[in-house]
Write an enzyme that holds these catalytic residues in place. Structure first.
Site, PDB file in Angstrom:
ATOM      1  CB  SER A   1      -0.651  -0.137   1.306  1.00  0.00           C
ATOM      2  OG  SER A   1      -1.962  -1.549   1.514  1.00  0.00           O
TER       3      SER A   1
ATOM      4  CB  ALA B   1     -13.416  -1.110  12.076  1.00  0.00           C
TER       5      ALA B   1
ATOM      6  CG  HIS C   1     -36.024   7.022  15.226  1.00  0.00           C
ATOM      7  ND1 HIS C   1     -35.014   6.175  16.250  1.00  0.00           N
ATOM      8  CD2 HIS C   1     -37.080   6.248  15.304  1.00  0.00           C
ATOM      9  CE1 HIS C   1     -36.711   5.102  17.153  1.00  0.00           C
ATOM     10  NE2 HIS C   1     -37.656   5.728  16.319  1.00  0.00           N
TER      11      HIS C   1
ATOM     12  CG  ASP D   1       2.731  -2.304   8.436  1.00  0.00           C
ATOM     13  OD1 ASP D   1       2.197  -1.907   8.479  1.00  0.00           O
ATOM     14  OD2 ASP D   1       1.841  -3.452   8.244  1.00  0.00           O
TER      15      ASP D   1
ATOM     16  CB  ALA E   1      15.551  -4.286  -4.907  1.00  0.00           C
TER      17      ALA E   1
ATOM     18  CB  THR F   1       0.381  -7.095   4.081  1.00  0.00           C
ATOM     19  OG1 THR F   1       1.150  -8.139   4.480  1.00  0.00           O
ATOM     20  CG2 THR F   1      -0.220  -7.900   5.261  1.00  0.00           C
TER      21      THR F   1
ATOM     22  CB  THR G   1      -4.051  -0.710   4.418  1.00  0.00           C
ATOM     23  OG1 THR G   1      -4.035  -1.814   4.621  1.00  0.00           O
ATOM     24  CG2 THR G   1      -4.185  -0.341   3.219  1.00  0.00           C
TER      25      THR G   1
ATOM     26  NE  ARG H   1       1.896 -12.635  25.266  1.00  0.00           N
ATOM     27  CZ  ARG H   1       3.128 -12.542  25.501  1.00  0.00           C
ATOM     28  NH1 ARG H   1       4.054 -12.960  25.192  1.00  0.00           N
ATOM     29  NH2 ARG H   1       3.269 -10.669  24.756  1.00  0.00           N
TER      30      ARG H   1
ATOM     31  CE1 TYR I   1      -4.404  -2.400  -4.508  1.00  0.00           C
ATOM     32  CE2 TYR I   1      -1.512  -1.603  -4.332  1.00  0.00           C
ATOM     33  CZ  TYR I   1      -3.454  -1.630  -3.773  1.00  0.00           C
ATOM     34  OH  TYR I   1      -3.733  -1.689  -2.941  1.00  0.00           O
TER      35      TYR I   1
END
Ligand code: NDP
Length: 453
Positions: free
Chosen positions: A15, A342, A436, A304, A116, A43, A312, A200, A100
């Site tokens: 991304s 989320a 509503h 990341d 690379a 990813t 992302t 854990r 992409y």
């Protein structure tokens, strides 16, 4: 004057890298090369958000069909066909990968399929051994699942493997209590797999609002996920067609598959970064400043691989800001404050801003909250509850945080994030007339704080 083969060479076609390459080349006219060793899209597109969300949809129909019956429909569910779903999923990922690639081609980016590595501050070595030079290098190599070595030795699967399963197992153990562990517990449960989950710590989803975490955990247990907190694996060994797992509570159980969702680590191994003087952090992440620049001025990093906020849309924004700054003469910093997110559990958890725990540490707060059975599932006789919570600064009246556990909470939090980012006060929320009947009307109708903290 030195002439380089490229103005920018991007390592990593996920991304962040793809956005940076497309903006630098397509909007700012830079000569850009990009190398990707795996499939284009990274990813998010290939083994993360996109296939995961399609699995979320696939897994949601079991409840939807039961609900349809309660609404008067005659529906016969004949079981879930993983092979049929996977075939369609693979085709969709092929389509997205092609999108992409064509986006990069249209922008004029030269794509090198292969790994690379960085040779020096302006040189990249490609898979075939040849080198290319670039005025700037962008590292956008993302991250990969981290599995403790004993889990690897015992053949445990990671999130990457789930999308490639030939068939769905009858039973799984999921180890971990973060985003990925909880999402896959709900997905696989929805697809009819017997799911156990060991975490854990004291409560799943560490870092999220305490009450929201409790709410999600309860909902997961209610739908049949065998969730054990304060539990870790002590040993694993092959047992027939599955794995025998011993845990810290002295139990031994056999599962057909064991999935570890125990975090992700930045992909910096073997890239040549230390050799050229790019500073790495304790987890191997690339250390960058607010302009995404590393300790080597010609080398930048986004997404990341910097282990900042591993989402992302953050990588995309960082890549875009980098391209505008370096090639568009438009200095732009990524704003990492109030990033909504989320967790696609069932129900979903949407969150933006401070948790009650963090906000009350910082100063006095008022907590507004509603917990209720949503109309749609309540009519069908389901006990599922939704939760909406606003954390409000008692002095400035600003809404500091919003936490929603509900079906479609991901959609709701995106919209709630806009006023909160703009600095809205509780009174701004109150002034807004409700729609509503929808679940999110609770966000503008909570009159009295349930507590102050
Ligand atoms: P997380 O960091 O969210 O969770 C890792 C979990 O594994 C934690 O519960 C952690 O426990 C546990 N853990 C870590 N090491 C061990 C160990 N050695 N033994 C047992 N348990 C362990 O990582 P994920 O892999 O779930 O996700 C990675 C990142 O990807 C997320 O943080 C998020 O940024 C992103 N993501 C976002 C999604 C979204 O936006 N919907 C979906 C999926 C991923 P403890 O809490 O005790 O440390």
């Amino acid at each position: 004057m030195t002439t380089f083969d490229y103005d920018l060479f991007v390592i990593g076609g996920g991304s962040g890298g793809v956005r940076a390459a497309r903006i630098a080349a397509g909007e700012h006219g830079a000569r850009v090369g990009l190398a990707e060793e795996d499939r284009m899209g990274g990813t998010c597109v290939i083994r993360g958000c996109v296939p995961k969300k399609l699995m979320v949809f696939a897994s949601s129909y079991r409840t939807a069909m039961a609900e349809a019956r309660a609404y008067g429909w005659s529906v016969e569910a004949d079981g879930f066909d993983w092979t049929a779903f996977r075939g369609k999923l693979d085709a969709e990922l092929d389509r997205l990968e092609a999108v992409y690639r064509s986006g990069l081609a249209t922008a004029g980016v030269s794509v090198h399929d292969g790994r690379a590595t960085v040779e020096d501050a302006h040189t990249v070595r490609l898979a075939g051994g040849e080198t290319v030079t670039a005025k700037h290098i962008l590292i956008a190599t993302g991250g990969r699942p981290f599995l403790p070595p004993p889990a690897v030795a015992a053949g445990a699967l990671s999130s990457n493997d789930i999308f490639r399963l030939e068939q769905l197992p009858k039973s799984v153990l999921i180890v971990g209590g973060g985003f990925i562990a909880c999402e896959f517990a709900c997905i696989l449960n929805g697809m009819g797999v017997e799911v156990s989950q060991y975490y854990r710590g004291e409560q799943i989803l560490r870092g999220f609002d305490g009450e929201a975490r409790g709410h999600v955990a309860e909902a997961m247990r209610d739908q049949g996920i065998d969730l054990h907190v304060g539990t870790d694996v002590t040993a694993m060994e092959p047992a027939g067609e599955g794995t025998r797992v011993a845990d810290t509570n002295g139990r031994e159980r056999v599962f057909e598959k064991v999935i570890y969702a125990t975090g992700r680590v930045p992909n910096t191994d073997g890239l040549g970064l230390e050799r050229v003087g790019v500073k790495l952090g304790r987890r191997g992440e690339i250390v960058v400043d607010e302009w995404s620049q590393t300790s080597v001025p010609s080398i930048y990093a986004v997404g990341d691989v910097t282990d900042h906020i591993n989402l992302t849309p953050v990588a995309i924004r960082e890549g875009h800001a980098f391209a505008d700054t370096v090639f568009g003469a438009r200095p732009t910093k990524m704003d990492h404050d109030l990033v909504p997110s989320a967790v696609f559990t069932r129900p979903e958890l949407g969150t933006v801003g401070m948790t009650e725990e963090a906000a009350s540490e910082a100063g006095p707060v008022e907590i507004y909250e509603a917990s209720f059975r949503p109309m749609q599932s309540a009519f069908a006789g389901r006990a599922e509850r939704a939760m909406m919570k606003l954390v409000v600064c008692a002095k400035t009246r600003r809404v500091l945080g919003c936490h929603i556990v509900a079906p479609q909470a991901g959609e709701m939090i995106q919209l709630a994030a806009i006023p909160i980012k703009m600095g809205a006060t509780k009174e701004d929320f109150d002034r807004t007339v409700a729609v509503h009947p929808v679940m999110s009307e609770e966000l503008v109708t909570m009159r009295k704080p349930v507590r102050t903290a």
